[in-house]
Design a protein around this motif. Structure first.
Motif, PDB file in Angstrom:
ATOM      1  N   LEU A 232       3.136  14.510   6.632  1.00 31.55           N
ATOM      2  CA  LEU A 232       3.042  14.549   5.170  1.00 31.55           C
ATOM      3  C   LEU A 232       4.392  14.440   4.460  1.00 31.55           C
ATOM      4  O   LEU A 232       4.448  13.995   3.310  1.00 31.55           O
ATOM      5  N   CYS A 233       5.483  14.854   5.106  1.00 36.26           N
ATOM      6  CA  CYS A 233       6.803  14.744   4.480  1.00 36.26           C
ATOM      7  C   CYS A 233       7.560  13.501   4.943  1.00 36.26           C
ATOM      8  O   CYS A 233       8.715  13.306   4.564  1.00 36.26           O
ATOM      9  N   SER A 234       6.937  12.681   5.754  1.00 40.52           N
ATOM     10  CA  SER A 234       7.590  11.485   6.261  1.00 40.52           C
ATOM     11  C   SER A 234       7.064  10.267   5.507  1.00 40.52           C
ATOM     12  O   SER A 234       5.852  10.108   5.334  1.00 40.52           O
ATOM     13  N   LEU A 235       7.978   9.414   5.045  1.00 40.19           N
ATOM     14  CA  LEU A 235       7.619   8.292   4.163  1.00 40.19           C
ATOM     15  C   LEU A 235       7.113   7.119   4.989  1.00 40.19           C
ATOM     16  O   LEU A 235       7.748   6.064   5.100  1.00 40.19           O
TER      17      LEU A 235
ATOM     18  N   SER B  54       7.894  31.378   1.272  1.00 36.65           N
ATOM     19  CA  SER B  54       6.757  31.155   2.161  1.00 36.65           C
ATOM     20  C   SER B  54       7.198  31.297   3.618  1.00 36.65           C
ATOM     21  O   SER B  54       8.389  31.327   3.930  1.00 36.65           O
ATOM     22  N   ALA B  55       6.209  31.363   4.518  1.00 31.86           N
ATOM     23  CA  ALA B  55       6.532  31.442   5.943  1.00 31.86           C
ATOM     24  C   ALA B  55       7.258  30.179   6.398  1.00 31.86           C
ATOM     25  O   ALA B  55       8.188  30.242   7.214  1.00 31.86           O
ATOM     26  N   LEU B  56       6.866  29.019   5.860  1.00 30.44           N
ATOM     27  CA  LEU B  56       7.562  27.776   6.188  1.00 30.44           C
ATOM     28  C   LEU B  56       9.017  27.831   5.733  1.00 30.44           C
ATOM     29  O   LEU B  56       9.917  27.364   6.433  1.00 30.44           O
ATOM     30  N   ASP B  57       9.240  28.396   4.567  1.00 32.59           N
ATOM     31  CA  ASP B  57      10.601  28.506   4.043  1.00 32.59           C
ATOM     32  C   ASP B  57      11.440  29.420   4.921  1.00 32.59           C
ATOM     33  O   ASP B  57      12.604  29.123   5.224  1.00 32.59           O
ATOM     34  N   ARG B  58      10.885  30.540   5.337  1.00 29.92           N
ATOM     35  CA  ARG B  58      11.632  31.476   6.191  1.00 29.92           C
ATOM     36  C   ARG B  58      12.004  30.827   7.520  1.00 29.92           C
ATOM     37  O   ARG B  58      13.118  30.992   8.028  1.00 29.92           O
ATOM     38  N   GLU B  59      11.059  30.076   8.090  1.00 34.86           N
ATOM     39  CA  GLU B  59      11.338  29.402   9.358  1.00 34.86           C
ATOM     40  C   GLU B  59      12.393  28.313   9.183  1.00 34.86           C
ATOM     41  O   GLU B  59      13.274  28.134  10.024  1.00 34.86           O
TER      42      GLU B  59
ATOM     43  N   LEU C 233      -0.667  23.403   8.518  1.00 32.45           N
ATOM     44  CA  LEU C 233      -1.988  22.813   8.752  1.00 32.45           C
ATOM     45  C   LEU C 233      -2.819  22.745   7.472  1.00 32.45           C
ATOM     46  O   LEU C 233      -3.677  21.870   7.324  1.00 32.45           O
ATOM     47  N   ALA C 234      -2.569  23.660   6.560  1.00 31.08           N
ATOM     48  CA  ALA C 234      -3.336  23.696   5.309  1.00 31.08           C
ATOM     49  C   ALA C 234      -2.809  22.709   4.262  1.00 31.08           C
ATOM     50  O   ALA C 234      -3.446  22.507   3.227  1.00 31.08           O
ATOM     51  N   ALA C 235      -1.642  22.090   4.519  1.00 31.36           N
ATOM     52  CA  ALA C 235      -1.043  21.177   3.542  1.00 31.36           C
ATOM     53  C   ALA C 235      -1.908  19.925   3.362  1.00 31.36           C
ATOM     54  O   ALA C 235      -2.508  19.430   4.305  1.00 31.36           O
ATOM     55  N   LYS C 236      -1.941  19.426   2.142  1.00 32.74           N
ATOM     56  CA  LYS C 236      -2.771  18.264   1.801  1.00 32.74           C
ATOM     57  C   LYS C 236      -1.925  17.184   1.135  1.00 32.74           C
ATOM     58  O   LYS C 236      -0.870  17.469   0.565  1.00 32.74           O
ATOM     59  N   PRO C 237      -2.387  15.931   1.178  1.00 29.16           N
ATOM     60  CA  PRO C 237      -1.681  14.865   0.449  1.00 29.16           C
ATOM     61  C   PRO C 237      -1.614  15.182  -1.037  1.00 29.16           C
ATOM     62  O   PRO C 237      -2.451  15.908  -1.587  1.00 29.16           O
TER      63      PRO C 237
ATOM     64  N   HIS D 238       7.750  20.409  -2.376  1.00 26.15           N
ATOM     65  CA  HIS D 238       6.352  20.600  -2.784  1.00 26.15           C
ATOM     66  C   HIS D 238       5.588  21.395  -1.724  1.00 26.15           C
ATOM     67  O   HIS D 238       4.709  22.194  -2.061  1.00 26.15           O
ATOM     68  N   TYR D 239       5.922  21.159  -0.445  1.00 24.77           N
ATOM     69  CA  TYR D 239       5.190  21.791   0.650  1.00 24.77           C
ATOM     70  C   TYR D 239       5.848  23.091   1.125  1.00 24.77           C
ATOM     71  O   TYR D 239       5.153  23.993   1.610  1.00 24.77           O
ATOM     72  N   VAL D 240       7.158  23.172   1.020  1.00 27.06           N
ATOM     73  CA  VAL D 240       7.883  24.346   1.518  1.00 27.06           C
ATOM     74  C   VAL D 240       8.340  25.158   0.314  1.00 27.06           C
ATOM     75  O   VAL D 240       9.406  24.924  -0.251  1.00 27.06           O
ATOM     76  N   ARG D 241       7.509  26.116  -0.092  1.00 26.59           N
ATOM     77  CA  ARG D 241       7.768  26.890  -1.307  1.00 26.59           C
ATOM     78  C   ARG D 241       8.686  28.078  -1.024  1.00 26.59           C
ATOM     79  O   ARG D 241       8.647  28.658   0.070  1.00 26.59           O
ATOM     80  N   PRO D 242       9.501  28.466  -1.996  1.00 27.97           N
ATOM     81  CA  PRO D 242      10.398  29.616  -1.805  1.00 27.97           C
ATOM     82  C   PRO D 242       9.625  30.864  -1.382  1.00 27.97           C
ATOM     83  O   PRO D 242       8.584  31.192  -1.961  1.00 27.97           O
TER      84      PRO D 242
END
Length: 752
Positions: free
Chosen positions: A335-338, A304-309, A240-244, A298-302
């Motif tokens: 945000l990750c979809s073109l 991070s909680a997103l990375d673990r999931e 939710l905190a991710a930005k363009p 860029h959004y899923v950093r090593p």
């Protein structure tokens, strides 16, 4: 020690000596001899009766204490990806201690529910959240295993009837262990012991609702295969905190006509393509091809909680009515979809091709793109075929035609390379808004599909080549040659169809393609394609450059789908590190764990494939459930000792013809030629034969179909008529064979 020990003395000594201690060790420690041994034995019995100590075989331990070597049950990973465990047997008054599992180099993959024998050590003083650390001695097995099934009430409490086709027994649910489940409800159970006599026992731990509800079909597979569904609160918060992403230091690619071309029902768009003629005089008739992939790294950093999931899931899983994504919808669908007309970060690849499709050069860049259009395969193909619509007409000459021109060159290169050319149509299940099956068809395959596939294959090769050249670690996609045993079995099947698979040559995909060409257009075409597929080994991920046999490539790495595959995200990070594009590349910790990651995501991929296949089978059974008694055309797709598998022509559904339904005649099974031969009639039934069947049973909850064979190759099904001049098999041998076949058939019927 001169005095006879008290109960406190014994407890204190056991506490100080937590290893396995028996009566002999205690007597030796307190110098107990002669007649005093009888008194010591009585004292230990009293301490057991009081619950102060517990006896395990010939050893004693304090109640609520753990021996240094214990049997543990592994729990689900926490938000940090760490595995914890609890003791299998615990008799303390307090909650059992939390135990952190410390994996060692060379340990097998340990997952939730596994039982392990481990050596325990107290946790360091600074540790928080756990009392012990465990190191693996050996893996004992899975437990407590979970089952998915229908709850049936009985006078004894209830039973769980498993939905898994391979299950061959029910599970007894004692009174008070059914969690309020109603008769016929879909439930999840946990096995609680395995008595020596009678049915094994289980307790209901979750009620999942009406199994007949249309959208329960995929839910069954999700629970049965243990697919992670819910994201942690931390991962959702990060998404939710991710930005363009602004342009910054990225290369500006927004002027390029990078199109996304996907299925019409695509849930995400992670690749875009464009091409134009190469204006270099040294490359006459050449092409410049661009492939841009969503910059998920860029959004899923090593770490991070997103990375673990994402790592826990390994990949997204796709079902006709839903998707279980690797990333939250805020990223995978946004945000990750073109998407068309919006700026999106990407990692792009520029490739220069010669007129004959040979790659002359390539380079990677981290950029910002803006797609002018999101097209379906049907739209792109129609435009190329001369029927553009409002969306494709303006793009036909500038974007679509150059793409097909570049594909024409790559197609020539593909012909030279000769990858495995299987022709197996993909089934498409059409659902209503309520989730009921409206129709089952086969997806059409256009040149637009093949165009995207070829572009992605070449991009994956470029990723592997670049990382190899820069001596960077990566995950390869490996596919090994078929085994000798599988080749021999395939050769037998081919020869039974009058076809040949060459012997004694260096194995190449071209040999399989020649076999497929021989079968093309014949009644054996589908069966040979399936047999060639079954002869192949399963692809997997590894750090070793083994090569990809099926694609006829020496090196191959997945790079093109980081929204739905963790392997691709790892390769993206490796490219970021190799080019020095930022601080979100592959870390040293990730590099050290690459082999473990490879094993894990290979497992999650297989898990998803099995769940998706099981869901398709259940939807097909649901679609056919109201057609019991109808006749269908199909072909023999499998031959076993207990019967025939028939694949229906219209839907591709597979079902079983039990051998007992073929009349009273005994049939001999030949595993090499995959045939059944009548004992008296000598009637032979083999792979690929045309069959007419009647649907006898369809069970949507398991996906099982049972057929009655009516005709085979246009002739009535065999009924065991005797043939003159051919004597029967000796009675003892025949009875023994019938007995074995009968047992196998009963097991098969339980599955279906």
């Amino acid at each position: 020690m001169a005095h006879f020990p008290s109960k406190d003395d014994i407890l204190g000594w056991i506490r100080e000596n937590p290893g396995a201690v028996g009566k002999r060790e205690i007597a030796r420690a307190f110098n107990v001899k002669g007649a005093e041994r009888i008194a010591l034995k009585q004292l230990l019995r009293e301490m057991q009766a009081e619950g102060a100590i517990r006896r395990e075989r010939k050893s004693f331990r304090e109640k609520g204490a753990l021996p240094p070597v214990s049997v543990l049950v592994v729990e689900a990973p926490d938000v940090d990806g760490d595995l914890f465990a609890h003791p299998q047997d615990w008799d303390g008054d307090e909650a059992p201690p939390r135990i952190l599992f410390i994996p060692g180099k060379g340990d097998p993959g340990i997952t939730q529910g596994d039982r392990i024998l481990a050596r325990l050590t107290p946790a360091p003083e600074h540790a928080s959240g756990h009392a012990f650390e465990a190191r693996l001695i050996r893996r004992i097995g899975a437990g407590p295993r979970r089952i998915l099934g229908l709850f049936r009430k009985t006078d004894q409490g209830g039973r769980i009837v498993p939905v898994e086709r391979k299950a061959d027994r029910d599970w007894l649910v004692p009174h008070g262990e059914h969690a309020g489940a109603r008769d016929g409800e879909l439930v999840e159970g946990e096995i609680v012991g395995n008595p020596r006599l009678g049915l094994p026992r289980a307790k209901v731990i979750a009620r999942l609702g009406d199994p007949a509800a249309p959208r329960s079909v995929s839910l069954i597979a999700i629970h049965e295969h243990g697919l992670p569904v819910e994201f942690s609160e931390e991962a959702i918060a990060e998404a939710l905190a991710a930005k363009p992403v602004p342009l910054g230091d990225r290369e500006d690619l927004r002027a390029l006509p990078l199109l996304t071309i996907d299925p019409s029902d695509a849930r995400d768009h992670d690749d875009a393509v464009c091409a134009h003629a190469d204006d270099d005089p040294a490359n006459p008739g050449g092409h410049v091809l661009w492939v841009a992939i969503a910059d998920v790294a860029h959004y899923v950093r090593p770490g991070s909680a997103l990375d673990r999931e994402a790592r826990k899931r390994g990949n997204s899983s796709y079902f006709p009515d839903r998707v279980v994504p690797m990333l939250p919808e805020e990223l995978s669908g946004d945000l990750c979809s073109l998407h068309e007309g919006v700026d999106r970060p990407c990692i792009a690849l520029r490739m220069v091709l010669s007129a004959d499709g040979t790659k002359r050069s390539h380079r990677f860049t981290r950029g910002l793109m803006r797609s002018p259009a999101s097209l379906s395969y049907e739209q792109a193909q129609a435009a190329h075929d001369g029927a553009p619509d409002a969306a494709t007409a303006p793009l036909l000459e500038t974007a679509i035609a150059p793409l097909f021109a570049a594909y024409g060159a790559l197609k020539a290169a593909r012909e030279r390379r000769q990858p495995l050319a299987l022709d197996l149509p993909e089934r498409k299940i059409i659902l209503s808004e309520e989730g009921e099956v409206l129709s089952v068809a086969f997806r059409e395959r256009f040149d637009a599909h093949k165009l995207i596939e070829e572009f992605m294959v070449l991009s994956n090769v470029c990723a592997a080549e670049t990382l190899e050249r820069r001596a960077r670690p990566l995950l390869y996609r490996a596919h090994e040659e078929p085994t000798t045993e599988k080749l021999d079995a395939l050769r037998e099947i081919a020869e039974s169809c009058g076809l040949t698979l060459a012997r004694g040559q260096v194995l190449q995909t071209a040999q399989f393609n020649r076999l497929l060409d021989q079968a093309a257009g014949s009644d054996f075409s589908e069966m040979i394609n399936l047999s060639v597929l079954r002869s192949q080994t399963q692809a997997y991920y590894t750090r070793e450059a083994i090569g990809h046999f099926g694609l006829a490539l020496a090196r191959y790495a997945h790079f093109t789908s980081p929204i739905r595959r963790y392997a691709d995200l790892v390769v993206h990070r490796a490219l970021i590190s190799a080019h020095g594009w930022g601080n979100d590349g592959l870390t040293a910790e990730e590099t050290d764990a690459l082999e473990e990651t490879a094993k894990h995501i290979s497992m999650t991929e297989r898990r998803s494939m099995e769940a998706e296949r099981d869901t398709t089978d259940r939807y097909l059974a649901a679609f056919l459930a109201d057609r019991v008694g109808n006749e269908f055309e199909g072909k023999v797709s499998g031959v076993t000792r207990f019967g025939l598998f028939i694949r229906l022509t219209d839907t591709g559904a597979d079902g079983l013809v039990p051998i007992s339904s073929l009349g009273r005649e005994y049939f001999h099974y030949d595993a090499d030629s995959q045939t059944l031969t009548g004992e008296r009639t000598r009637r032979e039934i083999g792979l690929g034969m045309r069959a007419t069947v009647r649907l006898a049973e369809a069970v949507p909850v398991t996906g099982g179909l049972l057929f009655e064979l009516l005709e085979i190759e246009g002739k009535p099904a065999p009924r065991g008529a005797p043939v003159k001049g051919r004597g029967p098999v000796p009675r003892r041998k025949a009875v023994k064979a019938r007995s074995k076949s009968s047992k196998l058939e009963k097991k098969a019927k339980r599955r279906f």
